[in-house]
Design a protein around this motif. Structure first.
Motif, PDB file in Angstrom:
ATOM      1  N   LEU A  42       0.739  -1.254   0.231  1.00 40.80           N
ATOM      2  CA  LEU A  42       0.105  -0.004  -0.070  1.00 40.80           C
ATOM      3  C   LEU A  42       0.783   1.164   0.243  1.00 40.80           C
ATOM      4  CD1 LEU A  42      -3.057   0.586   0.208  1.00 40.80           C
ATOM      5  CD2 LEU A  42      -2.984   1.027   2.597  1.00 40.80           C
ATOM      6  N   ASP A  43       1.849   1.278   0.688  1.00 35.88           N
ATOM      7  CA  ASP A  43       2.844   2.216   0.684  1.00 35.88           C
ATOM      8  C   ASP A  43       3.638   2.671  -0.443  1.00 35.88           C
ATOM      9  OD1 ASP A  43       4.822   0.443   0.715  1.00 35.88           O
ATOM     10  OD2 ASP A  43       5.463   0.873   2.793  1.00 35.88           O
ATOM     11  N   GLN A  44       3.385   1.807  -1.557  1.00 33.37           N
ATOM     12  CA  GLN A  44       4.030   2.141  -2.811  1.00 33.37           C
ATOM     13  C   GLN A  44       2.934   2.342  -3.808  1.00 33.37           C
ATOM     14  OE1 GLN A  44       5.819  -2.063  -2.939  1.00 33.37           O
ATOM     15  NE2 GLN A  44       7.764  -0.940  -3.511  1.00 33.37           N
ATOM     16  N   ILE A  45       1.978   2.566  -3.251  1.00 29.59           N
ATOM     17  CA  ILE A  45       0.499   3.220  -4.166  1.00 29.59           C
ATOM     18  C   ILE A  45       0.333   4.584  -3.900  1.00 29.59           C
ATOM     19  CG2 ILE A  45      -1.719   3.023  -4.904  1.00 29.59           C
ATOM     20  CD1 ILE A  45      -1.425  -0.176  -3.970  1.00 29.59           C
ATOM     21  N   ALA A  46       0.374   5.447  -5.044  1.00 24.63           N
ATOM     22  CA  ALA A  46       0.104   6.938  -4.567  1.00 24.63           C
ATOM     23  C   ALA A  46      -1.158   7.104  -3.786  1.00 24.63           C
ATOM     24  CB  ALA A  46       0.033   7.692  -5.900  1.00 24.63           C
ATOM     25  N   TRP A  47      -1.027   7.995  -2.977  1.00 25.98           N
ATOM     26  CA  TRP A  47      -2.493   8.281  -2.177  1.00 25.98           C
ATOM     27  C   TRP A  47      -3.603   8.651  -3.057  1.00 25.98           C
ATOM     28  CZ3 TRP A  47      -5.015  12.904  -2.199  1.00 25.98           C
ATOM     29  CH2 TRP A  47      -4.299  14.007  -2.683  1.00 25.98           C
ATOM     30  N   GLN A  48      -3.210   9.229  -4.040  1.00 29.00           N
ATOM     31  CA  GLN A  48      -4.327   9.681  -5.007  1.00 29.00           C
ATOM     32  C   GLN A  48      -4.970   8.471  -5.458  1.00 29.00           C
ATOM     33  OE1 GLN A  48      -1.057  10.886  -4.882  1.00 29.00           O
ATOM     34  NE2 GLN A  48      -0.914  12.757  -5.575  1.00 29.00           N
ATOM     35  N   MET A  49      -4.348   7.529  -5.881  1.00 26.59           N
ATOM     36  CA  MET A  49      -4.805   6.152  -6.214  1.00 26.59           C
ATOM     37  C   MET A  49      -5.803   5.610  -5.162  1.00 26.59           C
ATOM     38  SD  MET A  49      -5.398   4.491  -9.125  1.00 26.59           S
ATOM     39  CE  MET A  49      -7.147   3.741  -8.749  1.00 26.59           C
ATOM     40  N   GLN A  50      -5.140   5.696  -4.027  1.00 25.21           N
ATOM     41  CA  GLN A  50      -6.154   5.013  -2.969  1.00 25.21           C
ATOM     42  C   GLN A  50      -7.232   5.559  -2.765  1.00 25.21           C
ATOM     43  OE1 GLN A  50      -3.792   4.371   0.784  1.00 25.21           O
ATOM     44  NE2 GLN A  50      -1.972   4.610  -0.579  1.00 25.21           N
ATOM     45  N   MET A  51      -7.327   7.211  -2.612  1.00 22.17           N
ATOM     46  CA  MET A  51      -8.618   8.058  -2.599  1.00 22.17           C
ATOM     47  C   MET A  51      -9.277   7.977  -3.743  1.00 22.17           C
ATOM     48  SD  MET A  51      -8.701   9.048   0.619  1.00 22.17           S
ATOM     49  CE  MET A  51     -10.238  10.053  -0.145  1.00 22.17           C
ATOM     50  N   ALA A  52      -8.806   7.898  -4.913  1.00 16.75           N
ATOM     51  CA  ALA A  52      -9.842   7.786  -6.061  1.00 16.75           C
ATOM     52  C   ALA A  52     -10.538   6.416  -6.020  1.00 16.75           C
ATOM     53  CB  ALA A  52      -8.700   7.724  -7.335  1.00 16.75           C
ATOM     54  N   VAL A  53     -10.130   5.440  -5.501  1.00 16.58           N
ATOM     55  CA  VAL A  53     -11.011   4.274  -5.368  1.00 16.58           C
ATOM     56  C   VAL A  53     -12.005   4.408  -4.249  1.00 16.58           C
ATOM     57  CG1 VAL A  53      -9.504   2.642  -6.733  1.00 16.58           C
ATOM     58  CG2 VAL A  53      -9.498   2.821  -4.119  1.00 16.58           C
ATOM     59  N   ILE A  54     -11.611   5.083  -3.105  1.00 15.10           N
ATOM     60  CA  ILE A  54     -12.388   5.169  -2.275  1.00 15.10           C
ATOM     61  C   ILE A  54     -13.692   6.190  -2.693  1.00 15.10           C
ATOM     62  CG2 ILE A  54     -12.681   6.507  -0.012  1.00 15.10           C
ATOM     63  CD1 ILE A  54      -9.915   5.026   0.669  1.00 15.10           C
ATOM     64  N   ALA A  55     -13.231   7.250  -3.132  1.00 13.44           N
ATOM     65  CA  ALA A  55     -14.155   8.105  -3.447  1.00 13.44           C
ATOM     66  C   ALA A  55     -14.967   7.842  -4.517  1.00 13.44           C
ATOM     67  CB  ALA A  55     -13.453   9.385  -4.269  1.00 13.44           C
ATOM     68  N   SER A  56     -14.612   6.875  -5.477  1.00 10.34           N
ATOM     69  CA  SER A  56     -15.611   6.274  -6.440  1.00 10.34           C
ATOM     70  C   SER A  56     -16.469   5.173  -6.002  1.00 10.34           C
ATOM     71  CB  SER A  56     -14.557   5.956  -7.664  1.00 10.34           C
ATOM     72  OG  SER A  56     -15.252   4.983  -8.556  1.00 10.34           O
ATOM     73  N   GLU A  57     -15.929   4.172  -5.102  1.00  3.51           N
ATOM     74  CA  GLU A  57     -16.528   3.121  -4.871  1.00  3.51           C
ATOM     75  C   GLU A  57     -17.369   3.025  -3.519  1.00  3.51           C
ATOM     76  OE1 GLU A  57     -16.446   0.196  -7.298  1.00  3.51           O
ATOM     77  OE2 GLU A  57     -15.921   2.070  -8.416  1.00  3.51           O
ATOM     78  N   ASP A  58     -16.619   3.603  -2.557  1.00  2.00           N
ATOM     79  CA  ASP A  58     -17.034   3.447  -1.044  1.00  2.00           C
ATOM     80  C   ASP A  58     -16.619   4.544  -0.304  1.00  2.00           C
ATOM     81  OD1 ASP A  58     -17.792   2.539   1.103  1.00  2.00           O
ATOM     82  OD2 ASP A  58     -16.505   0.576   1.040  1.00  2.00           O
ATOM     83  N   GLN A  59     -17.496   5.738  -0.206  1.00  2.00           N
ATOM     84  CA  GLN A  59     -17.140   6.640   0.335  1.00  2.00           C
ATOM     85  C   GLN A  59     -17.170   6.891   2.005  1.00  2.00           C
ATOM     86  OE1 GLN A  59     -18.383  10.493  -1.157  1.00  2.00           O
ATOM     87  NE2 GLN A  59     -18.180  10.016  -3.014  1.00  2.00           N
ATOM     88  N   THR A  60     -17.746   5.603   2.612  1.00  2.00           N
ATOM     89  CA  THR A  60     -17.600   5.517   3.882  1.00  2.00           C
ATOM     90  C   THR A  60     -17.035   4.509   4.142  1.00  2.00           C
ATOM     91  OG1 THR A  60     -19.673   4.173   3.801  1.00  2.00           O
ATOM     92  CG2 THR A  60     -20.187   6.470   4.106  1.00  2.00           C
ATOM     93  N   PHE A  61     -16.107   3.926   3.378  1.00  2.00           N
ATOM     94  CA  PHE A  61     -15.015   2.833   3.789  1.00  2.00           C
ATOM     95  C   PHE A  61     -14.444   2.948   5.119  1.00  2.00           C
ATOM     96  CE2 PHE A  61     -10.638   1.002   3.043  1.00  2.00           C
ATOM     97  CZ  PHE A  61     -11.134  -0.321   2.954  1.00  2.00           C
ATOM     98  N   GLU A  62     -14.136   4.000   5.738  1.00  2.00           N
ATOM     99  CA  GLU A  62     -13.419   3.871   6.913  1.00  2.00           C
ATOM    100  C   GLU A  62     -14.372   3.558   8.238  1.00  2.00           C
ATOM    101  OE1 GLU A  62     -15.325   7.851   7.997  1.00  2.00           O
ATOM    102  OE2 GLU A  62     -14.875   6.518   6.017  1.00  2.00           O
ATOM    103  N   SER A  63     -15.510   3.837   7.943  1.00  2.00           N
ATOM    104  CA  SER A  63     -16.682   3.979   9.097  1.00  2.00           C
ATOM    105  C   SER A  63     -17.518   2.643   9.161  1.00  2.00           C
ATOM    106  CB  SER A  63     -17.519   5.147   9.183  1.00  2.00           C
ATOM    107  OG  SER A  63     -18.131   5.348   7.725  1.00  2.00           O
ATOM    108  N   HIS A  64     -17.574   2.059   8.256  1.00  2.00           N
ATOM    109  CA  HIS A  64     -18.716   0.904   8.103  1.00  2.00           C
ATOM    110  C   HIS A  64     -17.907  -0.396   8.487  1.00  2.00           C
ATOM    111  CE1 HIS A  64     -16.898  -0.877   4.542  1.00  2.00           C
ATOM    112  NE2 HIS A  64     -17.317   0.238   3.710  1.00  2.00           N
ATOM    113  N   PHE A  65     -18.731  -1.446   8.734  1.00  2.00           N
ATOM    114  CA  PHE A  65     -18.007  -2.915   9.360  1.00  2.00           C
ATOM    115  C   PHE A  65     -18.048  -3.940   8.244  1.00  2.00           C
ATOM    116  CE2 PHE A  65     -22.846  -2.757   9.752  1.00  2.00           C
ATOM    117  CZ  PHE A  65     -23.144  -4.001   9.300  1.00  2.00           C
ATOM    118  N   GLY A  66     -17.915  -3.297   6.919  1.00  2.00           N
ATOM    119  CA  GLY A  66     -18.057  -4.313   5.773  1.00  2.00           C
ATOM    120  C   GLY A  66     -19.193  -4.068   4.732  1.00  2.00           C
ATOM    121  N   ILE A  67     -20.184  -3.808   5.523  1.00  2.00           N
ATOM    122  CA  ILE A  67     -21.457  -3.738   4.881  1.00  2.00           C
ATOM    123  C   ILE A  67     -21.979  -2.389   5.278  1.00  2.00           C
ATOM    124  CG2 ILE A  67     -23.841  -4.766   4.386  1.00  2.00           C
ATOM    125  CD1 ILE A  67     -22.653  -7.416   5.551  1.00  2.00           C
TER     126      ILE A  67
END
Length: 258
Positions: A89-114
């Protein structure tokens, strides 16, 4: 001896689950099928748990979806080469990490998987429109890619949910994001952001800009339709939306919550 006790424990647990869902009248007629199904179920559950533990620390060599695609093209008599390269993960640009979160799952940090709220919104929207909208989290998509099969199926969804809860608790958010970014499909035979970055932009995943990352993320709903090397107006519009959402979520600071 320890292995036998573990198998016995999982066998009893599976039997209790089946007893809860399967009426007694039906179970009494199942006979040897009942015995065989519980043994098979125990083996599958044990195998899944072993893989979850193994891949909590080791790079993933192949996902179930990669193998599914390989077999499909083999039976079709077509050549299918897979491009992939595992990166941490530390070899992946933060921009890429955030792009998939913004695109696919904006509450990723707070839900329990569902994401129950997303499921409720999807049910309401799907009831009013012929266009089906999904509500799968990054965690669910990771489980689907890693262990299950693609396609619309209530059976798969029923299996996917408990598996997602297990993965969430064993891996944690950062590991789930790491695996997802390494097994997601970005084009025909192109799996993972490192292979995608090299194929489309001739650079490593840690060098991706926000614009490039957003374009890759915009392809994720269906990379066979939304092609990174031939983005149409719809894809460009989604790319711009993803970039705005990354900023709205706080950019790099969001990742500190994981």
């Amino acid at each position: 001896m320890a292995k036998r006790r573990k198998s016995s424990w999982m066998n009893r647990l599976l039997q209790q689950v089946i007893r809860f869902f399967v009426p007694k009248q039906i179970r009494s007629k199942m006979g040897w099928f009942w015995f065989g199904s519980t043994r098979l179920g125990t083996s599958l559950v044990g195998g899944f748990l072993a893989l979850v533990m193994l891949f909590s620390v080791l790079p993933v060599p192949y996902s179930a979806y990669m193998l599914q695609q390989k077999v499909y093209h083999l039976f079709a008599g077509e050549r299918y080469d897979i491009q992939k390269k595992w990166v941490s993960l530390d070899q992946i640009a933060w921009q890429m990490q955030m792009a998939v979160i913004a695109s696919e799952d904006q509450t990723f940090e707070s839900h329990f998987g569902i994401d129950l709220n997303a499921i409720q919104r999807a049910l309401i929207r799907n009831g009013k429109s012929k266009k089906v909208v999904g509500a799968s989290t990054i965690s669910q998509q990771t489980v689907k890619n890693m262990f299950l099969w693609h396609g619309q199926s209530w059976i798969r969804k029923g299996i996917e949910l408990p598996m997602t809860l297990v993965v969430e608790n064993v891996w944690g958010k950062a590991r789930i994001l790491e695996v997802y970014l390494n097994v997601a499909e970005f084009g025909d035979g192109i799996f993972g952001v490192e292979a995608a970055a090299r194929h489309f932009f001739n650079k490593s995943a840690n060098q991706l800009s926000l614009q490039e990352a957003a374009l890759l993320a915009a392809s994720l709903p269906n990379p066979q339709v939304y092609r990174v090397n031939k983005p149409g107006p719809t894809m460009r519009k989604r790319q711009a939306w993803i970039m705005r959402q990354v900023n709205n979520l706080g950019g790099k600071n969001y990742l500190e919550k994981l």
